[in-house]
Design a protein around this motif. Sequence first.
Motif, PDB file in Angstrom:
ATOM      1  N   SER A   1      11.313  10.068   8.450  1.00  0.00           N
ATOM      2  CA  SER A   1      12.125  11.184   7.950  1.00  0.00           C
ATOM      3  C   SER A   1      11.946  12.415   8.830  1.00  0.00           C
ATOM      4  CB  SER A   1      11.755  11.501   6.504  1.00  0.00           C
ATOM      5  OG  SER A   1      12.087  10.419   5.642  1.00  0.00           O
ATOM      6  N   ASP A   2      10.714  12.670   9.257  1.00  0.00           N
ATOM      7  CA  ASP A   2      10.462  13.808  10.153  1.00  0.00           C
ATOM      8  C   ASP A   2      11.196  13.620  11.479  1.00  0.00           C
ATOM      9  OD1 ASP A   2       8.851  14.972   8.249  1.00  0.00           O
ATOM     10  OD2 ASP A   2       6.964  14.299   9.153  1.00  0.00           O
TER      11      ASP A   2
ATOM     12  N   LYS B   1       0.853  -1.197   0.000  1.00  0.00           N
ATOM     13  CA  LYS B   1       0.000   0.000   0.000  1.00  0.00           C
ATOM     14  C   LYS B   1       0.884   1.240   0.000  1.00  0.00           C
ATOM     15  CE  LYS B   1      -3.782  -2.388   2.358  1.00  0.00           C
ATOM     16  NZ  LYS B   1      -4.507  -2.604   1.099  1.00  0.00           N
ATOM     17  N   GLU B   2       0.946   1.901  -1.141  1.00  0.00           N
ATOM     18  CA  GLU B   2       1.878   3.008  -1.332  1.00  0.00           C
ATOM     19  C   GLU B   2       1.667   4.121  -0.305  1.00  0.00           C
ATOM     20  OE1 GLU B   2       3.479   6.022  -4.860  1.00  0.00           O
ATOM     21  OE2 GLU B   2       1.705   4.771  -5.186  1.00  0.00           O
ATOM     22  N   GLN B   3       0.417   4.489  -0.051  1.00  0.00           N
ATOM     23  CA  GLN B   3       0.165   5.590   0.870  1.00  0.00           C
ATOM     24  C   GLN B   3       0.569   5.230   2.298  1.00  0.00           C
ATOM     25  OE1 GLN B   3      -0.491   8.641  -0.165  1.00  0.00           O
ATOM     26  NE2 GLN B   3      -0.390   7.733  -2.220  1.00  0.00           N
ATOM     27  N   VAL B   4       0.397   3.959   2.663  1.00  0.00           N
ATOM     28  CA  VAL B   4       0.825   3.514   3.989  1.00  0.00           C
ATOM     29  C   VAL B   4       2.343   3.593   4.102  1.00  0.00           C
ATOM     30  CG1 VAL B   4       0.919   1.526   5.560  1.00  0.00           C
ATOM     31  CG2 VAL B   4      -1.186   2.040   4.319  1.00  0.00           C
ATOM     32  N   VAL B   5       3.035   3.144   3.068  1.00  0.00           N
ATOM     33  CA  VAL B   5       4.496   3.211   3.052  1.00  0.00           C
ATOM     34  C   VAL B   5       4.954   4.658   3.147  1.00  0.00           C
ATOM     35  CG1 VAL B   5       6.553   2.826   1.639  1.00  0.00           C
ATOM     36  CG2 VAL B   5       4.812   1.046   1.802  1.00  0.00           C
ATOM     37  N   LYS B   6       4.326   5.544   2.366  1.00  0.00           N
ATOM     38  CA  LYS B   6       4.728   6.954   2.378  1.00  0.00           C
ATOM     39  C   LYS B   6       4.484   7.591   3.746  1.00  0.00           C
ATOM     40  CE  LYS B   6       4.265   8.135  -2.523  1.00  0.00           C
ATOM     41  NZ  LYS B   6       3.565   8.992  -3.510  1.00  0.00           N
ATOM     42  N   ALA B   7       3.371   7.234   4.379  1.00  0.00           N
ATOM     43  CA  ALA B   7       3.073   7.802   5.694  1.00  0.00           C
ATOM     44  C   ALA B   7       4.107   7.353   6.726  1.00  0.00           C
ATOM     45  CB  ALA B   7       1.668   7.402   6.138  1.00  0.00           C
ATOM     46  N   TRP B   8       4.444   6.047   6.716  1.00  0.00           N
ATOM     47  CA  TRP B   8       5.454   5.552   7.652  1.00  0.00           C
ATOM     48  C   TRP B   8       6.815   6.175   7.374  1.00  0.00           C
ATOM     49  CZ3 TRP B   8       9.456   2.282   5.732  1.00  0.00           C
ATOM     50  CH2 TRP B   8      10.410   1.952   6.715  1.00  0.00           C
ATOM     51  N   ALA B   9       7.263   6.119   6.125  1.00  0.00           N
ATOM     52  CA  ALA B   9       8.586   6.639   5.783  1.00  0.00           C
ATOM     53  C   ALA B   9       8.660   8.140   6.019  1.00  0.00           C
ATOM     54  CB  ALA B   9       8.918   6.309   4.331  1.00  0.00           C
ATOM     55  N   GLY B  10       7.570   8.837   5.735  1.00  0.00           N
ATOM     56  CA  GLY B  10       7.558  10.269   5.991  1.00  0.00           C
ATOM     57  C   GLY B  10       7.687  10.579   7.467  1.00  0.00           C
ATOM     58  N   GLY B  11       7.027   9.783   8.304  1.00  0.00           N
ATOM     59  CA  GLY B  11       7.136   9.969   9.746  1.00  0.00           C
ATOM     60  C   GLY B  11       8.546   9.730  10.250  1.00  0.00           C
TER      61      GLY B  11
END
Length: 289
Positions: free
Chosen positions: A78-79, A66-76
């Motif tokens: 990175s923050d 799930k791309e959006q799930v991956v982006k949300a985790w990875a974005g968190g």
Amino acid sequence: MSNPSEHQRRSAVVTGAGGGLGRDIALGLAAKGYIVFGTAMSAEEIQDLKHASGGRVSLAVCDMTKEQVVKAWAGGVSDALGDTGLDLLINNAGILTPGPIEVLPLEAIKREFDVNVFGALSVMNTFLPALRTARGRIVQVSTWTASIPLPFNGPSGASKAAMEVFSAVYRAELKSFGIDVVVAPAGNMKTGGPAKTAAALTHIADAMTPEQRELYGQPFATFADKLNGMQEAGLDSVLAAQRVIELAEEVPAPSIAPVGDDAAEMLRAARQMSDAEQDALRLRIVGLN
């Protein structure tokens, strides 16, 4: 890759860190002083790694398909890393879908690519800004079957071969940003993988129709016995993890380097053998010659 001494804290991300090779890589990095983030399959795995690492490994349940799930985790993540960026990304997550290609449901093959290829690409792309900041390194854990594909193991070899191609392209595209990309084809290992592989092999065999069993039953059973034996006799997972970490820190970064003697042997075979010799080798390996 930036010299580790240049940062007060070194950071790493390991996908598929809840068990097997990924778990040992995460623990090995934590023992070397890295702050480690990663993905897991369950809350139990998260608590296990948190306890085993003394709190230096922080995992999250993440569906790689799930791309959006991956982006949300990875974005968190990175923050959380902030201005220091990410020193090391180890793409380890993957699944195995063994079986005759004619027998495997197309959806099962698609899922393997969703996890092993598209999930990995999502992770890499989302972390690129943080990797650029730290002039970090990506290590793509692969398999020797990407170079010498085996019968009844097509989706695994094909998906990892695809990621090896993407890794070569990333290496060229990211060179000017100071980001190294290393491919680490692994051999057979003593991890949680053999039990999962044995279960997957049994599931495929049990799901065959009588017609399919007539066509593939015996050779697939021979393959299953050989594959289970190879994995049980493989490299200890902790030693394999140590090798991956060595590649993650080696200067200068290798483009591709094997993990295990059998992986090294197969990479040599892929370079030196003719197509006919490779065809004979793949049959011999799985006992079908």
